[in-house]
Design an enzyme around this catalytic site. Structure first.
Site, PDB file in Angstrom:
ATOM      1  CG  HIS A 241      -9.572  -0.997   1.441  1.00 26.58           C
ATOM      2  ND1 HIS A 241      -9.885  -0.240   0.336  1.00 26.58           N
ATOM      3  CD2 HIS A 241      -8.887  -0.187   2.287  1.00 26.58           C
ATOM      4  CE1 HIS A 241      -9.388   0.970   0.499  1.00 26.58           C
ATOM      5  NE2 HIS A 241      -8.785   1.035   1.674  1.00 26.58           N
TER       6      HIS A 241
ATOM      7  CG  PHE B  28      -3.298   6.352   2.056  1.00 25.28           C
ATOM      8  CD1 PHE B  28      -4.344   5.796   2.770  1.00 25.28           C
ATOM      9  CD2 PHE B  28      -3.603   7.304   1.091  1.00 25.28           C
ATOM     10  CE1 PHE B  28      -5.660   6.163   2.538  1.00 25.28           C
ATOM     11  CE2 PHE B  28      -4.918   7.677   0.856  1.00 25.28           C
ATOM     12  CZ  PHE B  28      -5.951   7.109   1.586  1.00 25.28           C
TER      13      PHE B  28
ATOM     14  CG  HIS C 169      -2.078   0.895   1.086  1.00 23.73           C
ATOM     15  ND1 HIS C 169      -2.214   2.032   1.838  1.00 23.73           N
ATOM     16  CD2 HIS C 169      -3.153   0.856   0.266  1.00 23.73           C
ATOM     17  CE1 HIS C 169      -3.332   2.639   1.485  1.00 23.73           C
ATOM     18  NE2 HIS C 169      -3.918   1.948   0.538  1.00 23.73           N
TER      19      HIS C 169
ATOM     20  CG  HIS D 161      -7.788  -0.316  -2.555  1.00 19.01           C
ATOM     21  ND1 HIS D 161      -7.763   0.821  -3.327  1.00 19.01           N
ATOM     22  CD2 HIS D 161      -6.962  -0.080  -1.494  1.00 19.01           C
ATOM     23  CE1 HIS D 161      -6.959   1.715  -2.751  1.00 19.01           C
ATOM     24  NE2 HIS D 161      -6.465   1.200  -1.644  1.00 19.01           N
TER      25      HIS D 161
ATOM     26  CG  HIS E 164      -5.113   5.912  -2.802  1.00 17.80           C
ATOM     27  ND1 HIS E 164      -3.831   5.441  -2.757  1.00 17.80           N
ATOM     28  CD2 HIS E 164      -5.848   5.090  -2.031  1.00 17.80           C
ATOM     29  CE1 HIS E 164      -3.786   4.380  -1.981  1.00 17.80           C
ATOM     30  NE2 HIS E 164      -4.994   4.135  -1.533  1.00 17.80           N
TER      31      HIS E 164
ATOM     32  CG  HIS F 130      -8.363   5.124   5.745  1.00 15.52           C
ATOM     33  ND1 HIS F 130      -7.375   4.220   6.047  1.00 15.52           N
ATOM     34  CD2 HIS F 130      -8.905   4.692   4.587  1.00 15.52           C
ATOM     35  CE1 HIS F 130      -7.316   3.277   5.116  1.00 15.52           C
ATOM     36  NE2 HIS F 130      -8.242   3.546   4.205  1.00 15.52           N
TER      37      HIS F 130
ATOM     38  CG  HIS G   2     -11.673   4.856   1.353  1.00 18.01           C
ATOM     39  ND1 HIS G   2     -10.720   5.776   0.966  1.00 18.01           N
ATOM     40  CD2 HIS G   2     -10.989   3.758   1.760  1.00 18.01           C
ATOM     41  CE1 HIS G   2      -9.516   5.239   1.119  1.00 18.01           C
ATOM     42  NE2 HIS G   2      -9.657   4.019   1.587  1.00 18.01           N
TER      43      HIS G   2
HETATM   44 CU1  C2O Z   1      -5.505   2.494  -0.411  1.00 18.74          CU
HETATM   45 CU2  C2O Z   1      -8.132   2.830   2.219  1.00 18.74          CU
HETATM   46  O1  C2O Z   1      -6.691   3.174   0.954  1.00 18.74           O
END
Ligand code: C2O
Length: 569
Positions: free
Chosen positions: A348, A335, A162, A192, A183, A318, A314
């Site tokens: 995810h 990230f 990631h 993802h 992203h 995070h 999303h």
């Molecule tokens: Cu690649 Cu939730 O991010």
């Protein structure tokens, strides 16, 4: 720089922000598309020639040959990561971190697995009551954690996958000065999906059970709007110490989190969360651009812009999960470290489930452009082979051997917002006539702006199906090492702001810390087609747009605001 102020906004006297430095050194012409997207590639006329020369100069023909690509000089190439030149990734504090995978000389092209029994991904909140499943899951993560760091299947290496795809580890094949990004563009869902596919296969391999399936964090339904219990046992391999301690008691999730808790009671929060899901998945996802994110091809420099779901919920989840005691909300809140928390993969898994629901229940379709379909990623598989995959092989989860439990309820499918239709509407502090001369500027406090619509003729159903009316907030500029967020309202009341379950609340922009420099510039697109219907504003010549800075007040610059019609596919 000299500047003037209107309440809530600081305008530089020059109407343009300094241009973002362009990193390309290749022949190109910069084109500003109507999306505000800057492409960094050769001109149309000389494109083929320049690209050929360039590739020969870089020896990239060899790379293409090795990669077995059939048409390396096609006009618009899909982006691909260059493993041979993978380098240090950027951390938000300005330092770098080594995230590249182990090197290898052989790359296998992915082959779809033979059809066999499907793995069914289940809702995580139900698994606390399933000791057999839970024991397998914990064992798999325990074994992943125990693998040596240079084993590509180790949890540390999985997190680094990631990190390198998000924090500038990989140059693009053919464009050594440009980094690949997964992203803030249309690669978000497919990247993802692939990432979880290999992660799940690795877990199955480590515990000797190829039927093992990841759970999903069912944050779109009230029963799942908490950190799932299985991740909160501090003695379990599924636990991660770097999370927001306030959100683990258990605490109801805020899908549109702005950094503070308890503004509303739990019943209201649930209603808002469900309306947020409806808005992001149903009423505001009528175009590919707003569901998947902006196009991104080889040679593109800037990260062009997220789809709805990537931003909210999303990114906001995070943000909600990461530890505010860490410098950059590690682990989940930034990230480079997000993949260190096993909860990341369950988060995810639900994002991926939303893509499945978009197609199976909401009439969503695949993007047909080859730039998207042929985009490549590299992953190590469960046998430690480096595998090259393409977006086109990720479109059908059953071909990848898994499905989501379809007995889980989807309560937000009908969670429509209610319209306030205030008779005491907010007055704009900037009128249509002043809009272009007044922008750009810095968002220092709440500001209301009058924005002209493309037409005041009511559009037909067919016209709406072909084109979505979107509010475009252009050139949002901020420091890449900070979290920033602002909310957007349309035709709201003068005295109070609408709740997140009301039509006047149009959407949010959010960005998480991931790189050091102030050189992030993005566009936010918010669909207003259905909002205009709900507010009886389809024949109005303009709307009043209110921007409310929530995180990073005074540090966000806005380049301009407009309303445009964009094609839905
Ligand atoms: Cu690649 Cu939730 O991010």
């Amino acid at each position: 720089m000299a500047s003037s102020t209107i309440t809530g906004f600081l305008f530089p006297t020059s109407s343009f922000l300094p241009n973002q430095p362009q990193k390309c050194s290749l022949p190109r012409n910069l084109k500003q598309y109507h999306t505000g997207r800057v492409r960094c590639k050769a001109t149309d006329d000389d494109h083929g020639l320049n690209r050929r020369n360039m590739l020969v100069r870089l020896g990239a023909g060899v790379l293409y040959g090795a990669a077995g690509l059939t048409n390396p000089f096609a006009f618009a190439l899909p982006v691909a990561p260059d493993l041979t030149t993978c380098g240090p990734s950027n951390k938000p504090d300005g330092s770098t971190i080594e995230c590249c995978p182990p090197t290898t000389t052989s790359i296998l092209d992915f082959k779809l697995p033979d059809p066999g029994p499907l793995r069914t991904r289940l809702a995580a909140q139900d698994l606390a009551k399933d000791p057999i499943y839970l024991a397998k899951y914990k064992k798999a993560i325990e074994l992943m954690r125990a693998l040596p760091h240079d084993d590509p299947r180790s949890l540390a290496q999985q997190a680094e996958v990631h990190c390198s795809y998000c924090n500038n580890g990989y140059p693009q094949v053919g464009y050594p000065d440009l980094k690949m990004q997964v992203h803030s563009c249309w690669l978000f869902f497919p990247f993802h999906r692939w990432y979880l596919y290999f992660y799940e296969k690795i877990m199955g391999e480590l515990i000797g059970d190829p039927t093992f399936a990841l759970p999903f964090w069912n944050w779109d339904a009230p029963a799942g709007m908490y950190i799932p219990e299985i991740f909160t046992d501090t003695t379990s391999s599924l636990y991660d110490q770097y999370r927001n301690a306030k959100h683990q008691p258990p605490k109801l999730l805020d899908l549109n989190y702005s950094g503070t808790d308890d503004e509303v009671d739990d019943a209201t929060r649930i209603k808002e969360n469900l309306t947020t899901m409806y808005q992001q998945m149903v009423s505001k996802a009528k175009s590919h651009r707003l569901f998947y994110g902006a196009p991104y091809s080889a040679g593109d420099d800037l990260i062009p812009g997220e789809g709805n779901l990537e931003l909210i919920p999303h990114d906001s989840i995070h943000f909600w999960t990461g530890d505010p005691k860490q410098a950059h909300l590690e682990d989940m809140g930034t990230f480079y470290s997000a993949g260190r928390d096993p909860l990341f993969y369950a988060h995810h898994s639900n994002v991926d489930r939303m893509w499945s629901i978009y197609k199976s229940k909401l009439g969503g379709t695949d993007i047909e452009k080859t730039d998207w379909l042929d985009t490549e990623f590299l992953f190590y598989d469960e046998k430690k082979n480096l595998v090259r995959v393409k977006v086109r092989d990720s479109l059908d989860t059953t071909k990848l051997g898994y499905v989501y439990d379809d007995k889980v309820e989807i309560p937000w499918l009908t969670s429509k917002p209610t319209a306030r239709k205030s008779s005491n509407k907010r007055k704009p502090t900037v009128s249509c006539a002043d809009l272009t001369t007044k922008f750009s500027g810095t968002l220092t406090d709440t500001i209301s702006v009058e924005v002209k619509r493309p037409s005041r003729t009511k559009r037909t159903m067919a016209e709406k199906a072909a084109q979505d009316e979107v509010l475009v907030i252009k050139g949002i500029e901020f420091a890449g090492n900070e979290t920033v967020k602002f909310d957007v309202y349309v035709n709201d009341d003068a005295e109070s702001l609408a709740g997140k379950d009301q039509s006047e609340f149009a959407g949010s922009f959010i960005d998480l810390p991931h790189k050091e420099k102030k050189d992030i510039k993005k566009n936010l697109m918010v669909s207003i087609t259905q909002l205009l219907e709900e507010l009886d504003a389809e024949t109005d010549s303009s709307v009043v747009v209110t921007l409310v800075p929530k995180v990073g007040k005074g540090t966000i610059a806005i380049g301009g605001i407009s309303i445009e019609l964009i094609n839905t596919t």
